[in-house]
Write a protein that holds these residues in place. Structure first.
Motif, mmCIF file in Angstrom:
data_model
loop_
_atom_site.group_PDB
_atom_site.id
_atom_site.type_symbol
_atom_site.label_atom_id
_atom_site.label_comp_id
_atom_site.label_asym_id
_atom_site.label_seq_id
_atom_site.Cartn_x
_atom_site.Cartn_y
_atom_site.Cartn_z
ATOM 1 N N UNK A 53 0.852 -1.185 0.000
ATOM 2 C CA UNK A 53 0.000 0.000 0.000
ATOM 3 C C UNK A 53 0.885 1.232 0.000
ATOM 4 N N UNK A 54 0.395 2.338 -0.545
ATOM 5 C CA UNK A 54 1.147 3.580 -0.610
ATOM 6 C C UNK A 54 0.633 4.527 0.473
ATOM 7 N N UNK A 55 1.595 5.261 1.057
ATOM 8 C CA UNK A 55 1.173 6.264 2.029
ATOM 9 C C UNK A 55 0.334 7.327 1.326
ATOM 10 N N UNK A 56 -0.653 7.873 2.046
ATOM 11 C CA UNK A 56 -1.617 8.785 1.420
ATOM 12 C C UNK A 56 -0.990 10.146 1.119
ATOM 13 N N UNK A 57 -0.188 10.664 2.029
ATOM 14 C CA UNK A 57 0.329 12.022 1.864
ATOM 15 C C UNK A 57 1.699 11.982 1.202
ATOM 16 N N UNK A 58 1.883 12.928 0.234
ATOM 17 C CA UNK A 58 3.193 13.075 -0.394
ATOM 18 C C UNK A 58 4.003 14.064 0.441
ATOM 19 N N UNK A 59 5.218 13.651 0.791
ATOM 20 C CA UNK A 59 6.056 14.437 1.697
ATOM 21 C C UNK A 59 7.415 14.647 1.036
ATOM 22 N N UNK A 60 7.959 15.896 1.038
ATOM 23 C CA UNK A 60 9.334 16.098 0.569
ATOM 24 C C UNK A 60 10.305 15.745 1.696
ATOM 25 N N UNK A 61 11.468 15.140 1.322
ATOM 26 C CA UNK A 61 12.503 14.816 2.309
ATOM 27 C C UNK A 61 13.717 15.708 2.078
ATOM 28 N N UNK A 62 14.506 15.822 3.111
ATOM 29 C CA UNK A 62 15.735 16.601 3.023
ATOM 30 C C UNK A 62 16.817 15.915 3.864
ATOM 31 N N UNK A 63 18.115 16.253 3.558
ATOM 32 C CA UNK A 63 19.218 15.699 4.335
ATOM 33 C C UNK A 63 19.491 16.613 5.515
ATOM 34 N N UNK A 64 19.379 16.038 6.694
ATOM 35 C CA UNK A 64 19.748 16.760 7.911
ATOM 36 C C UNK A 64 20.891 15.965 8.541
ATOM 37 N N UNK A 65 22.093 16.520 8.415
ATOM 38 C CA UNK A 65 23.273 15.761 8.845
ATOM 39 C C UNK A 65 23.397 14.518 8.006
#
Length: 1589
Positions: A359-371
């Motif tokens: 199943x796919x998560x419902x919300x699309x979320x942007x990711x970023x590199x933190x450390x």
């Protein structure tokens, strides 16, 4: 289960076997340990004595014990780590509160099921595929090995045991060595050659650096790798897309690695440690990225596809493992023109266990590199994040622009690097360093650039090119250098030869060993090329043995350099060769690599990094340098580049001697006309060469060259040099003896400069004659063949070739005789009567009495002593003055020269050594080394200790065993042998030690500069300690006895110290009973101490039979007969068929018997007498055993058993004659004793008490007679003249005058059985024969030798009287009485002997009657007659001018048959012994006259010569006897002819073959000749052969 996952106590035999194989223990020892049921617990307790008892060698024991110690340490750590890891594993798998609580106690931080990471751990644990085993895959093709089916997955995944075992199979394999740093795979590269090494560590996970340098994230993926396809792809895609979103949103390059331990991985693993994962199907990972279209928004899906690169499967390698693992890596590259203005939001996939689908998560979320993490962008920050996109795009654009603007790196100074690696930073290459070449296929162009290899000191080549002999490197190399072809299995030594024997078998150090490692296409045998897998399975074990043999037994560390020359694409076998050398050599210090192709190097290095880091490999490699440049650079560093040297030729010109031709003559050290003209030396090297010579080092050709060219002071020329040169010129220009092989002898006191003088003579003659030094380690036959080839080399007319001077040093007489004999025979067929010799042997030998040798043979002998003439003293003083004028001069720096100038004055030597040793630390290891070297050097001539032995003893780093990891981390930039050996020595040691090069292996060794200095050092360093104590300390030093390099030589010196006796024939002062060292202990301490030392040596040196023999001899010499008997039996148990050891056993009883007889008294009981007789009979039995053993020995003629039996037997007869039970009769005869010995008669008084003796005593007479008869026959064959010097010095009669001894013993023996009253009348028939024979023996007529000995008696009248009496004992009419064969032979020979002494005697029969008597010898052809019968036929049927006027072919047949039979019997009698020991003795010569008068005994010729016995012998040897006019008057010159090197004389009607005494004196072709005829037991012999003018 893999032994590495089990505690040691749970190992079975198979686990132990795997571990033993992994540490390199040899196969045979692994099998033995398995047979002994060595399990883990046994391995924990095993010790050295146990391993020695099962036959394991010391080197193998050492490595096993070291590795076992490491294992025990690691195992204790593994147990605690394993307990912790099991708790963690169980907590991640089972939903069990009790387990969870335990896990919380052991691990502060754990995955929480509420977090994404925690959920994934728990999910992965439920869906592991059952019992999947990692296997090897080829080209990505893969299928999981699974014991269950799809329907059983979930049932099996609930099993605790299945999951725990699976985890351990590839994740929980705890590292056993410290972790190495690893490099990342180059970003955006799919180089299949790049490899990771398991258990190395990558740098920690990282965040953004400069957008171009990738950030890194690790995932162990240990459990997920075993999931089924949908679950694995979901997990993989989720991790990749999350990481990709973070990288693309921040516009930075990045790589995510699966199979590398992350921060949340199990404890016991380091962060970034490479473990790898099994990849069953690569497509699963590639297809998993199809989730990109489902996870990313439609307008960025194409951009995401461009930025997310396909997975790269980087192989993870591990030494000694065939399992295949990978690190799966995905590169993210957000290029500016693709991601500009875009934000990447994702919905991640997740497998729903309840719904059993993705199943796919419902919300699309942007990711970023933190450390170092990828985190979602929070809603609070989202707007700001979007607003910063433009700035991030700009930074990305600038970063990409600056990357392209980077300047190209300057080329590396590879020439300088190559110079440092090859020469260790010196100006020229070290010509004492060996090189081992490892190479693969060489192209046609490359062959033009390998000339540098032709000049390097190559030991062996590991060649992986099967076509090398046809079109590769070997095809060119063999044209210029001498080689021997081998395969890897040739080095396995399955026949268990000793190192020295095996080295000789392979021709190592003689020729270059070319090892074809993977077949040879031009070989007709069954040695084919195979693929990598087959090679690993069938040949790698032989590679391991070859490398182990070279590194462990032949070449010490630091004496050789391994050069990997990569000239074509690399395959795994050549990398396996690197692993083996790296392991055996403990690192890269003496390994280097050259590769013109960067691609070839890259593949090699990536595979080699399993043993060594890429950084260290790079430091020791030359990559990218053209091979032609490498060739030119190395050639510029060679100490000598001239490939061709030159020899003089008979036409006064010179010829070239290429290296290949010179190497074929490996048994000779050839001195060329232009010797040393091509060498390069700087001032420092010149000074060192000069100084070491005057300190005591043996002179080299460089010394003469430097002096001749004015680069150093002139070398003093002693007067003996001029004397030898004059003799040499006389031989060359006036060969007065006309022999093809002549010798000049030079006897010198040790340290008097004899070797220097001999080489000075050769140096002065090098441009006029061909000169060479004989390497006496090679057989005389080999030296002979190569010397002949050397003489004939490139000469147009071989018959007129220049003479060859061969310097033979420190030889033994047998070797020299063999060499002369071989050279004479080799030159004989091709040599006409020589105007000058073909070979001149300059024999240089040490002697403590050189003047005596010179006096004995003045014409060809020179003596060199410590005593200087007045002129020599002036030269030495002048030279010493020059040294003293130099600044900072100390006499100790040229110690040997100073001592020579002082004529080795004892007082001066003592004071000098005392000054040198002042202030020395007597307790230091270095001082102990000086004591040990002094002990050996003083007592064992030419002894030395190898440099590697000394370094091991002193604990220097070069020979300390270190682990692979220690070598990598402890000091990656190790310099060659951190410090030279001499720099570790004190000033005192440096003054007295001189460094040598061993002649067969060219390995370095040390000895004290002079044996007299060694003696003084030994005395002063010993103090009040006895030398026996020093010797026992030496035997306790394991660093000496167990050190593998040069061990056989060292053991040989130790054996000589305890066993080798002094002999005057070898130049020693005396003939000693025991070794000088043992005699010193006996004299200065006591015999008990000597026995103790010998016993200790026996135990330490492997219970050597000859040490036991010496102990037996030492005990019986001090009358400790019970102990002597014990040690003789021990020696016999080791070598039951050795005639010398069996003789020693007989000597124990002989000595015992003699002592008991000497100490007899009236108080002796009958039991004492029986015991004495029993001892004598045992002695005789032992001697008969020695006789039988001697017959089967092909390389020695040990007749001691016969002499021993006769001596004991005759003395036993004397003893029996004194016993009361055998009283004398009125006439003093021993009738009753003889009746007892010869008949069935037994006195009543001894019938019972002597019950066990009767049968043996009744065989006593026959046993003594058989031994006497054998000695007589033996003496009739061989040259056994009296030795005047031996006689004067009171040596044993059987040695210096065996004929006289035999005659005396025959008389003693015969007198007991020659009485007319011996036997009763009923034994009348037996009586007649025996009594007559005994009476004949008593008067000296019992055998050929005693009869002929009458000719050498000083009292001729007495000899005539005895001979006439002997003849009268026989019947007056011998035709009527049928004489025994032996009696008939003796009867006829008595007539010949008597005719020589009293030609007018009335007892003589004429020649026709003697011929008539001898008819049976040729008429009864089926009967075997002794050689003496045929010897007589040559006398009887040699044509007589009075009797044989008519032609008679029958007489010729008799004569030829007799000659052929004697030759056949002679060949049977001969063995493989020195020619000196089998010189034929000529008993008679053909004289002027007829009948019996024409035979002249050799003794008569002797009497015609003047001078001492030794002078007369010399006249026989050099042919001067034939120039004496008195000899001409009595001997008849026979006319004959030659046919192809053979000599014939006219017989009765045909031709008779004559054997030339000196084969080289026979003119070639067909010539008429004259000569003197001699009669010997080898047939007719021609002396003084001359062409008839």
């Amino acid at each position: 289960m893999d032994y590495r996952q089990l505690p040691l106590d749970e190992w079975n035999e198979s686990h132990v076997k795997c571990w033993l194989e992994s540490i390199g223990i040899k196969k045979e020892y692994v099998e033995k340990l398995c047979e002994e049921e060595v399990t883990g617990p046994v391995l924990r307790e095993i010790d050295e004595p146990f391993l020695k008892k099962m036959g394991m060698r010391r080197g193998q024991i050492h490595i096993l014990m070291c590795k076992r110690s490491q294992l025990l340490g690691q195992n204790s750590e593994m147990d605690s780590t394993k307990a912790m890891n099991d708790n963690i594993t169980v907590a991640g798998v089972l939903d069990n509160s009790k387990t969870k609580s335990k896990r919380k106690q052991t691990k502060p931080k754990e995955p929480d099921s509420s977090t994404e990471e925690g959920k994934s751990v728990l999910q992965e644990s439920k869906h592991t595929q059952p019992d999947i085993k990692p296997i090897s895959f080829q080209d990505g093709a893969s299928k999981p090995q699974c014991s269950g089916t799809k329907n059983t997955v979930h049932l099996l995944s609930k099993s605790k045991n299945t999951h725990t075992c699976t985890m351990k199979a590839f994740v929980m394999d705890d590292p056993v060595e410290p972790l190495h740093q690893s490099s990342f795979r180059p970003f955006n590269s799919d180089n299949i050659n790049f490899k990771y090494v398991r258990n190395t560590v990558l740098r920690p996970e990282s965040g953004i650096v400069n957008l171009i340098i990738p950030c890194h994230e690790y995932k162990s993926f240990a459990q997920a790798a075993l999931l089924d396809r949908p679950r694995l792809q979901t997990k993989f895609a989720s991790e990749v897309i999350k990481f990709a979103s973070a990288c693309m949103n921040l516009r930075t390059n990045g790589t995510i690695h699966f199979g590398v331990m992350d921060r949340v991985a199990n404890e016991g693993w380091a962060h970034g440690q490479i473990a790898g994962i099994p990849v069953r199907d690569k497509d699963m990972y590639v297809d998993a990225l199809d989730y990109i279209e489902r996870c990313f928004e439609p307008h960025v899906q194409e951009a995401a596809r461009h930025c997310i690169h396909p997975p790269v499967f980087t192989e993870v390698i591990q030494a000694d493992s065939c399992e295949q693992y990978f690190v799966v890596e995905v590169d993210i590259e957000p290029l500016f023109n693709i991601v500009k203005g875009k934000i990447f939001q994702v919905c991640l996939p997740r497998f729903d266990e309840k719904a059993n689908k993705v199943i796919m998560e419902k919300d699309k979320v942007p990711f970023q590199r933190i450390g170092a993490k990828s985190e979602p962008v929070t809603n609070n920050y989202l707007v700001t994040f979007i607003q910063e996109l433009q700035e991030r795009d700009s930074r990305r654009e600038r970063a990409e622009s600056s990357r392209h603007d980077n300047q190209i790196d300057e080329p590396q100074n590879l020439g300088r690097k190559l110079s440092v690696l090859v020469t260790d930073g010196k100006n020229y290459m070290n010509n004492s360093l060996w090189y081992i070449l490892v190479t693969n296929k060489c192209g046609e162009e490359d062959l033009k650039s390998i000339n540098f290899l032709l000049h390097m000191n190559i030991f062996c080549v590991f060649d992986f090119d099967e076509d090398s002999g046809v079109s590769g490197l070997y095809s060119k190399y063999k044209e210029c250098r001498a080689t021997t072809c081998h395969f890897l299995q040739d080095y396995s030594n399955d026949s268990k030869m000793s190192t020295a024997e095996f080295q000789k078998h392979l021709c190592l150090f003689v020729k270059k060993s070319w090892i074809f490692c993977n077949g040879r296409s031009d070989y007709f045998g069954n040695e084919k090329t195979c693929d990598e897998n087959t090679w690993t399975r069938t040949k790698r074990k032989y590679l391991k043995k070859a490398v182990s043999f070279i590194c462990d037994e032949l070449l010490p560390q630091g004496s050789f350099l391994v050069l990997f020359l990569l000239m074509s694409p690399v395959e795994k076998p050549i990398v396996d060769t690197f692993h083996e050398f790296y392991s055996e050599m403990h690192g890269m210090e003496f390994i280097m690599c050259v590769s013109e192709s960067e691609e070839n190097y890259e593949k090699w290095a990536n595979l080699a990094q399993a043993s060594c880091s890429l950084e260290t490999l790079e430091q020791r490699s030359i990559v990218g340098m053209k091979l032609s440049h490498v060739d030119a650079t190395i050639q510029s560093m060679l100490p000598s580049t001239t490939t061709t040297r030159h020899l003089p030729v008979s036409t006064k010109g010179c010829c070239a001697l290429p290296t290949l031709e010179e190497e074929k003559l490996y048994s000779l050290e050839i001195l060329c006309a232009d010797q040393c003209d091509d060498i390069k030396l700087d001032e420092k090297e010149i000074q060192e060469i000069d100084e070491t010579f005057y300190r005591g080092k043996k002179v080299s050709w460089k010394n003469f060259w430097l002096a001749e060219n004015g680069l150093c002071g002139k070398i003093i020329e002693r007067e003996a040099c001029e004397e030898v040169s004059k003799m040499l010129n006389d031989l060359v220009h006036r060969n007065q003896f006309k022999y093809s092989v002549v010798k000049l002898k030079m006897f010198h006191q040790p340290g008097s400069g004899g070797s220097t003088i001999a080489r000075q003579v050769l140096w002065k003659q090098r441009k006029n004659l061909r000169c060479a030094v004989v390497k006496t380690t090679y057989p005389a036959v080999t030296v002979c063949q190569q010397a002949v080839d050397f003489r004939h080399y490139d000469e147009r007319d071989c018959k007129n070739s220049l003479p060859v001077i061969l310097l033979v040093e420190d030889y033994d007489e047998e070797y020299l005789d063999d060499l002369i004999y071989s050279l004479t025979n080799a030159m004989g067929p091709n040599k006409r009567h020589p105007l000058r010799p073909s070979f001149i042997l300059l024999c240089c030998k040490r002697s403590n009495a050189p003047e005596k040798h010179c006096k004995d043979s003045q014409q060809d002998t020179v003596a060199v002593t410590h005593k200087l003439t007045d002129q020599e003293k002036k030269q030495f003083r002048a030279k010493l003055k020059k040294f003293e004028d130099q600044p900072d001069f100390k006499s100790e720096y040229i110690l040997t020269f100073v001592l020579m100038s002082k004529e080795f004055d004892t007082q001066y030597l003592t004071e000098l050594v005392k000054n040198i040793l002042r202030g020395i630390d007597l307790s230091s290891r270095e001082t102990s080394l000086m004591r040990y070297v002094a002990l050996l050097n003083f007592y064992v001539h030419n002894s030395y200790i190898s440099l590697s032995h000394c370094e091991a003893f002193l604990g220097l780093g070069a020979y300390q065993v270190i682990t692979r990891s220690e070598c990598e981390f402890k000091n990656q930039d190790m310099t060659r042998r951190e410090c030279e050996f001499k720099n570790h020595l004190s000033e005192q040691a440096r003054l007295i030690f001189i460094e040598l090069r061993e002649t067969t292996t060219y390995l370095s060794s040390i000895q004290i500069i002079h044996h007299l200095v060694a003696k003084e050092i030994l005395n002063q360093l010993s103090g009040h300690r006895p030398q026996s104590e020093i010797a026992m300390e030496l035997l306790q030093e394991k660093a000496f006895l167990h050190h593998r390099f040069g061990q056989e030589e060292f053991i040989k010196f130790i054996r000589n110290l305890f066993i080798r006796r002094d002999k005057k024939s070898r130049g020693d002062n005396t003939d000693s009973l025991f070794s000088p060292f043992i005699e010193h202990i006996c004299n200065t301490e006591n015999s008990e101490k000597a026995i103790e030392v010998l016993k200790y040596a026996y135990e330490c040196l492997g219970k050597d039979a000859f040490f036991a023999q010496q102990l037996a001899r030492l005990h019986y010499n001090y009358e400790k007969f019970e102990d002597a008997k014990l040690w003789a039996e021990i020696a016999k148990s080791h070598l039951p068929n050795d005639s010398f050891i069996l003789d020693t056993e007989g000597q124990v009883y002989r000595k015992w018997f003699s002592i008991r007889v000497d100490k007899r008294s009236d108080e002796d009981t009958p039991e004492d007498v029986i015991e004495i007789i029993e001892i004598a009979l045992k002695a005789m039995k032992c001697f008969r055993g020695a006789q039988q053993a001697a017959k089967s020995e092909k390389d020695s003629m040990n007749n001691a058993g016969y002499f021993g039996e006769v001596e004991v037997g005759c003395r036993l007869l004397k003893l029996l004659s004194t016993l009361d039970v055998f009283p004398e009769n009125a006439k003093g005869g021993h009738v009753e004793l003889v009746q007892y010995l010869l008949t069935d008669y037994i006195p009543e008084g001894i019938r019972k008490s002597w019950g066990k003796l009767h049968s043996r005593l009744k065989n006593l007479r026959q046993n003594i007679y058989n031994a006497l008869d054998w000695i007589s026959e033996d003496l009739s064959y061989f040259q056994t003249d009296k030795n005047q010097a031996d006689a004067e010095e009171g040596r044993e009669e059987q040695v210096h005058n065996p004929r006289g001894w035999l005659k005396r013993q025959f008389k003693i023996y015969a007198k007991f059985f020659s009485s007319e009253l011996v036997i009763e009348e009923n034994y009348a028939g037996f009586k007649t024969q025996l009594i007559r024979h005994m009476n004949i023996c008593k008067y000296g007529g019992g055998n050929v030798t005693t009869i002929l000995s009458f000719l050498s008696d000083s009292n001729d009248s007495k000899s005539v009287q005895n001979l006439e009496h002997i003849i009268s004992i026989y019947s007056e009419d011998p035709w009527k009485e049928s004489l025994e064969d032996v009696d008939l032979i003796n009867y006829i020979l008595c007539h010949f002997t008597l005719a020589c002494l009293a030609p007018n005697s009335s007892k003589l029969l004429d020649l026709p009657k003697l011929r008539e008597l001898s008819k049976r010898f040729f008429q009864m052809k089926r009967r075997a007659f002794p050689a003496s019968a045929h010897f007589l036929l040559t006398f009887l049927y040699w044509p007589d001018p009075a009797l044989d006027k008519d032609s008679n072919s029958d007489k010729d047949c008799i004569l030829r048959s007799a000659i052929d039979t004697m030759k056949r019997l002679h060949d049977i009698k001969m063995k493989n012994i020195a020619p000196r020991k089998k010189k034929i003795y000529t008993h008679f010569f053909l004289g002027k006259g007829y009948g019996l008068l024409k035979f002249i005994p050799k003794t008569k010729i002797d009497k015609l010569m003047r001078g001492s016995l030794d002078e007369r012998r010399k006249n026989w040897q050099n042919g001067q006897v034939w120039k004496i006019s008195e000899v001409h008057n009595v001997l008849e010159r026979v006319v004959g002819w030659t046919e192809d090197g053979r000599i014939f004389a006219k017989g009765h009607s045909g031709k008779i073959p004559i054997l030339p005494l000196h084969f080289d004196s026979v003119p070639p072709g067909n010539e008429n000749v004259t000569f003197y005829v001699g009669f010997s037991f080898n047939g007719l012999v021609a002396h003084d052969i001359r062409v008839k003018m």
